[in-house]
Design an enzyme around this catalytic site. Sequence first.
Site, PDB file in Angstrom:
ATOM      1  N   CYS A   1     -44.475 -36.411 -93.487  1.00 48.74           N
ATOM      2  CA  CYS A   1     -45.461 -35.360 -95.269  1.00 48.74           C
ATOM      3  C   CYS A   1     -44.387 -35.871 -96.580  1.00 48.74           C
ATOM      4  O   CYS A   1     -45.052 -35.294 -97.158  1.00 48.74           O
ATOM      5  CB  CYS A   1     -46.502 -34.487 -94.192  1.00 48.74           C
ATOM      6  SG  CYS A   1     -47.450 -35.183 -93.633  1.00 48.74           S
TER       7      CYS A   1
ATOM      8  N   GLY B   1     -40.413 -39.166 -75.325  1.00 51.02           N
ATOM      9  CA  GLY B   1     -39.193 -39.229 -76.878  1.00 51.02           C
ATOM     10  C   GLY B   1     -39.294 -38.826 -77.437  1.00 51.02           C
ATOM     11  O   GLY B   1     -38.544 -39.013 -78.636  1.00 51.02           O
TER      12      GLY B   1
ATOM     13  N   HIS C   1     -45.147 -43.150 -86.217  1.00 52.34           N
ATOM     14  CA  HIS C   1     -43.980 -43.877 -86.881  1.00 52.34           C
ATOM     15  C   HIS C   1     -43.575 -45.093 -85.622  1.00 52.34           C
ATOM     16  O   HIS C   1     -43.533 -44.426 -85.211  1.00 52.34           O
ATOM     17  CB  HIS C   1     -42.564 -42.959 -87.667  1.00 52.34           C
ATOM     18  CG  HIS C   1     -42.080 -41.612 -86.155  1.00 52.34           C
ATOM     19  ND1 HIS C   1     -42.466 -41.224 -85.657  1.00 52.34           N
ATOM     20  CD2 HIS C   1     -41.293 -42.709 -85.636  1.00 52.34           C
ATOM     21  CE1 HIS C   1     -41.662 -40.720 -85.314  1.00 52.34           C
ATOM     22  NE2 HIS C   1     -40.703 -41.612 -84.430  1.00 52.34           N
TER      23      HIS C   1
ATOM     24  N   HIS D   1     -40.536 -47.937 -85.344  1.00 48.91           N
ATOM     25  CA  HIS D   1     -38.851 -47.911 -85.573  1.00 48.91           C
ATOM     26  C   HIS D   1     -38.864 -49.510 -84.987  1.00 48.91           C
ATOM     27  O   HIS D   1     -39.005 -50.452 -84.483  1.00 48.91           O
ATOM     28  CB  HIS D   1     -37.948 -46.888 -84.263  1.00 48.91           C
ATOM     29  CG  HIS D   1     -38.274 -45.818 -83.759  1.00 48.91           C
ATOM     30  ND1 HIS D   1     -37.119 -45.114 -84.290  1.00 48.91           N
ATOM     31  CD2 HIS D   1     -39.170 -44.948 -83.469  1.00 48.91           C
ATOM     32  CE1 HIS D   1     -37.844 -44.406 -84.105  1.00 48.91           C
ATOM     33  NE2 HIS D   1     -38.431 -44.338 -83.749  1.00 48.91           N
TER      34      HIS D   1
HETATM   35  P1  AMP Z   1     -38.622 -40.389 -82.571  1.00 46.01           P
HETATM   36  O1  AMP Z   1     -38.007 -39.821 -81.531  1.00 46.01           O
HETATM   37  O2  AMP Z   1     -39.550 -41.692 -81.797  1.00 46.01           O
HETATM   38  O3  AMP Z   1     -39.640 -39.428 -83.224  1.00 46.01           O
HETATM   39  O4  AMP Z   1     -37.744 -40.960 -83.574  1.00 46.01           O
HETATM   40  C1  AMP Z   1     -37.429 -40.136 -85.061  1.00 46.01           C
HETATM   41  C2  AMP Z   1     -36.376 -40.692 -85.813  1.00 46.01           C
HETATM   42  O5  AMP Z   1     -36.784 -40.212 -87.289  1.00 46.01           O
HETATM   43  C3  AMP Z   1     -35.475 -40.770 -85.337  1.00 46.01           C
HETATM   44  O6  AMP Z   1     -35.047 -42.254 -84.944  1.00 46.01           O
HETATM   45  C4  AMP Z   1     -34.955 -39.603 -86.486  1.00 46.01           C
HETATM   46  O7  AMP Z   1     -33.133 -40.770 -86.925  1.00 46.01           O
HETATM   47  C5  AMP Z   1     -35.184 -40.310 -87.263  1.00 46.01           C
HETATM   48  N1  AMP Z   1     -35.155 -38.714 -88.753  1.00 46.01           N
HETATM   49  C6  AMP Z   1     -35.559 -37.510 -88.737  1.00 46.01           C
HETATM   50  N2  AMP Z   1     -35.564 -37.173 -90.085  1.00 46.01           N
HETATM   51  C7  AMP Z   1     -35.330 -38.692 -90.216  1.00 46.01           C
HETATM   52  C8  AMP Z   1     -35.594 -38.387 -92.251  1.00 46.01           C
HETATM   53  N3  AMP Z   1     -35.121 -37.426 -93.066  1.00 46.01           N
HETATM   54  N4  AMP Z   1     -35.035 -39.551 -92.505  1.00 46.01           N
HETATM   55  C9  AMP Z   1     -34.804 -40.746 -92.006  1.00 46.01           C
HETATM   56  N5  AMP Z   1     -35.235 -40.751 -90.603  1.00 46.01           N
HETATM   57  C10 AMP Z   1     -35.424 -39.749 -89.500  1.00 46.01           C
HETATM   58 ZN    ZN Z   2     -46.891 -35.230 -91.245  1.00 45.70          ZN
END
Ligand code: AMP
Ligand code: ZN
Length: 112
Positions: free
Chosen positions: A6, A91, A98, A100
């Site tokens: 957010c 995970g 989000h 990937h």
């Molecule tokens: P998940 O494990 O599927 O919840 O993925 C979270 C992802 O967010 C991970 O791949 C992190 O490297 C990425 N992440 C966390 N903080 C940031 C940030 N500030 N900017 C970009 N990516 C982020």
């Molecule tokens: Zn949020």
Amino acid sequence: MDCIFCKIVNGEIPSAKVYEDDTVVAFNDLSPQAPVHVLIIPKEHIASCDEVNEENCAVVGHIFAVAAKIAKEKGLSNGYRIVNNCGDEGGQTVKHLHFHLMGGRQFTWPAG
Ligand code: AMP
Ligand code: ZN
């Protein structure tokens, strides 16, 4: 609400944005696991895939359309992977929905 994605949406935390429109933002993952690793998120705070319902699901379809557009722009003509991690056993570490978008290398299946 203390949600880092957010904060990325509202500009409180910087990000390397690759796409933005009224309902979604896409930005480079801070810790890339592939040559292309973009996160595509709804601007609306939806905690996870498990919170997707008939009222808010349109943005998920839109995210897939945006993913295809970004994949073309990034030249991922040999394929790519779209991943959603949902909940602790899935995970998920950031509790804002989000997807990937990863590409530029060969992936294996099943994913660990
Ligand atoms: P998940 O494990 O599927 O919840 O993925 C979270 C992802 O967010 C991970 O791949 C992190 O490297 C990425 N992440 C966390 N903080 C940031 C940030 N500030 N900017 C970009 N990516 C982020
Ligand atoms: Zn949020």
